[in-house]
Design a protein around this motif. Structure first.
Motif, PDB file in Angstrom:
ATOM      1  N   VAL A   1       0.843  -1.195   0.000  1.00 57.12           N
ATOM      2  CA  VAL A   1       0.000   0.000   0.000  1.00 57.12           C
ATOM      3  C   VAL A   1       0.881   1.249   0.000  1.00 57.12           C
ATOM      4  N   HIS A   2       1.898   1.253   0.833  1.00 53.43           N
ATOM      5  CA  HIS A   2       2.828   2.383   0.880  1.00 53.43           C
ATOM      6  C   HIS A   2       3.543   2.536  -0.455  1.00 53.43           C
ATOM      7  N   PHE A   3       3.994   1.436  -1.035  1.00 54.59           N
ATOM      8  CA  PHE A   3       4.679   1.427  -2.331  1.00 54.59           C
ATOM      9  C   PHE A   3       3.814   2.060  -3.410  1.00 54.59           C
ATOM     10  N   THR A   4       2.546   1.675  -3.452  1.00 54.17           N
ATOM     11  CA  THR A   4       1.687   2.051  -4.577  1.00 54.17           C
ATOM     12  C   THR A   4       1.140   3.467  -4.456  1.00 54.17           C
ATOM     13  N   THR A   5       0.957   3.946  -3.240  1.00 59.32           N
ATOM     14  CA  THR A   5       0.290   5.242  -3.063  1.00 59.32           C
ATOM     15  C   THR A   5       1.247   6.422  -2.963  1.00 59.32           C
TER      16      THR A   5
END
Length: 433
Positions: free
Chosen positions: A234-238
């Motif tokens: 989630v951190h990677f994508t957002t």
């Protein structure tokens, strides 16, 4: 909505918690000011060190590389040594780095100074998250984390508004040396007043024997949890679209590809920061009351970002209208708050004594994606003679990859979280308005 409840072992919160946690947030504020100070000094750095654009971009890439590489070691240090010791070391490192950057007249020592700054910066956010989890009830976790990020973005505003004016008013060395005073001030305050946890809420001591085995087991245990891995993706994508835009490529895109003046482009970059602060407050309140909103908010942010990014990039005629660029920058402001949701997936998946390590794994996600994208855009711009449509389209590749990982892990993470609600003592519950 259900009434607020206090889980077993929850710290009491209160005014003293706000004061102690606020001191940690002040450290993070200073670190962000230092981290983003190069963003307003790029042209001055080019003249001062006699470097080209590629060498200038190396400052940002190296800083992110050090930051990302330090996340798991920092998480382990926080779990083992506590918040105060790690924050103190971080303050010393980023202050020395900022001071060294102020006094450097050659490229090599300036580069080393930014690496040192990145190392110290890497120790701040995980420490602040750990501090919040030790001083506040678990139900406050999402809001506390979003407020911490909000104050970090305020540090970005200091760079954009204050440091940029000082830089052109009193010059390079006085500006950066003067900013280093902030590090000395927070160092003294941390040494005098910061406490790792309230009295009577001491965590279980980590094992003292077989340190190598402890490190390996700590990382492996955190990684085995689907919630940790989901949080990382989630951190990677957002996070990375806004990070790339603010840290390096937003200004060139708006000026060279969209034909705006530097002043207008600077105002749009400031809009990203302001939007981030507003959306962060909203996200914190929503998630604290409705923890099921975490995934819709994360995926919704990715969708809106991709839509506005693609529309602005491929607008007929090349130059997007101002209303669309404003919409894009407002949407990018949601990336930072959405990335904080990653920590809200990792928190209930891990016991308190492992939260620093899990946070380090999560925090690697967005900064790794940012590094990859920074390099990809630079390479593609060189290969295509400055075609931003091709270079900026690399964002979609990483977003698509991240979404596949999120969808793969979310079911397992949700089931595991329900199983561990009581044992972890970090269930996100509804609170009254």
């Amino acid at each position: 909505m259900t009434a607020a409840i206090r889980l077993p072992g929850d710290p009491p919160g209160g005014r003293r918690a706000v004061a102690v946690w606020g001191l940690g947030v002040a450290v993070y504020f200073v670190a962000i000011t230092y981290r983003t100070s190069l963003g307003v000094a790029g042209l001055d750095a080019t003249d001062r060190f006699g470097i080209n654009a590629s060498a200038l971009s190396t400052f940002s890439i190296l800083q992110l590389l050090v930051y990302a590489g330090m996340q798991i070691p920092v998480g382990l240090l926080v779990d083992r040594l506590g918040t105060k010791k790690v924050l103190t070391l971080g303050i010393v490192l980023f202050t020395v780095g900022q001071l060294g950057f102020a006094l450097s007249h050659a490229y090599a020592p300036a580069l080393a100074s930014r690496a040192l700054l990145g190392c110290g910066d890497a120790m701040t956010f995980i420490s602040v998250l750990r501090l919040g989890s030790r001083w506040f009830p678990a139900r406050r976790g999402p809001l506390i984390a979003q407020i911490a990020a909000l104050f970090g973005m305020a540090g970005n505003l200091i760079s954009t508004i204050v440091l940029s004016r000082l830089l052109h008013g009193i010059g390079w060395t006085p500006t950066f040396v003067g900013s280093a005073i902030g590090g000395a001030v927070v160092l003294m305050l941390v040494l005098l007043f910061l406490k790792d946890h309230p009295e009577g809420y001491e965590p279980e001591p980590p094992p003292r024997h077989h340190a190598k085995g402890f490190v390996r087991r700590q990382i492996a245990a955190a990684w085995r949890e689907p919630g940790t891995r989901l949080g990382m993706w989630v951190h990677f994508t957002t996070q990375f679209p806004a990070m790339v835009f603010l840290l390096l490529w937003g200004m060139p895109f708006l000026v060279e590809a969209q034909g705006l003046s530097r002043a207008a482009a600077g105002e749009l970059l400031t809009l990203v920061v302001l939007s981030n602060m507003v959306i962060g407050l909203v996200h914190g309140q929503v998630i604290a009351r409705h923890h099921r909103a975490r995934m819709p908010l994360a995926l919704g942010t990715v969708g809106v970002t991709a839509l506005t990014w693609g529309t602005a990039l491929f607008w007929p005629g090349g130059h997007a209208p101002m209303w669309l660029l404003v919409t894009l920058c407002a949407a990018l402001g949601g990336c930072g708050p959405a990335s904080m949701i990653g920590f809200d997936f990792a928190r209930p998946a891990n016991p308190p004594e492992r939260f620093g390590t899990a946070s380090g794994i999560v925090n690697m996600g967005g900064f790794t994606a940012s590094m990859v994208t920074l390099m990809a855009i630079g390479v593609l711009l060189d290969l295509t003679s400055g075609r931003y449509q091709v270079a900026f389209a690399s964002v979609f590749v990483l977003e698509a990859f991240g979404i596949t990982q999120i969808l793969r892990l979310r079911g397992r993470a949700h089931r595991r979280e329900r199983e561990r609600v009581v044992a972890s003592r970090v269930e996100t519950v509804h609170v009254p308005a």
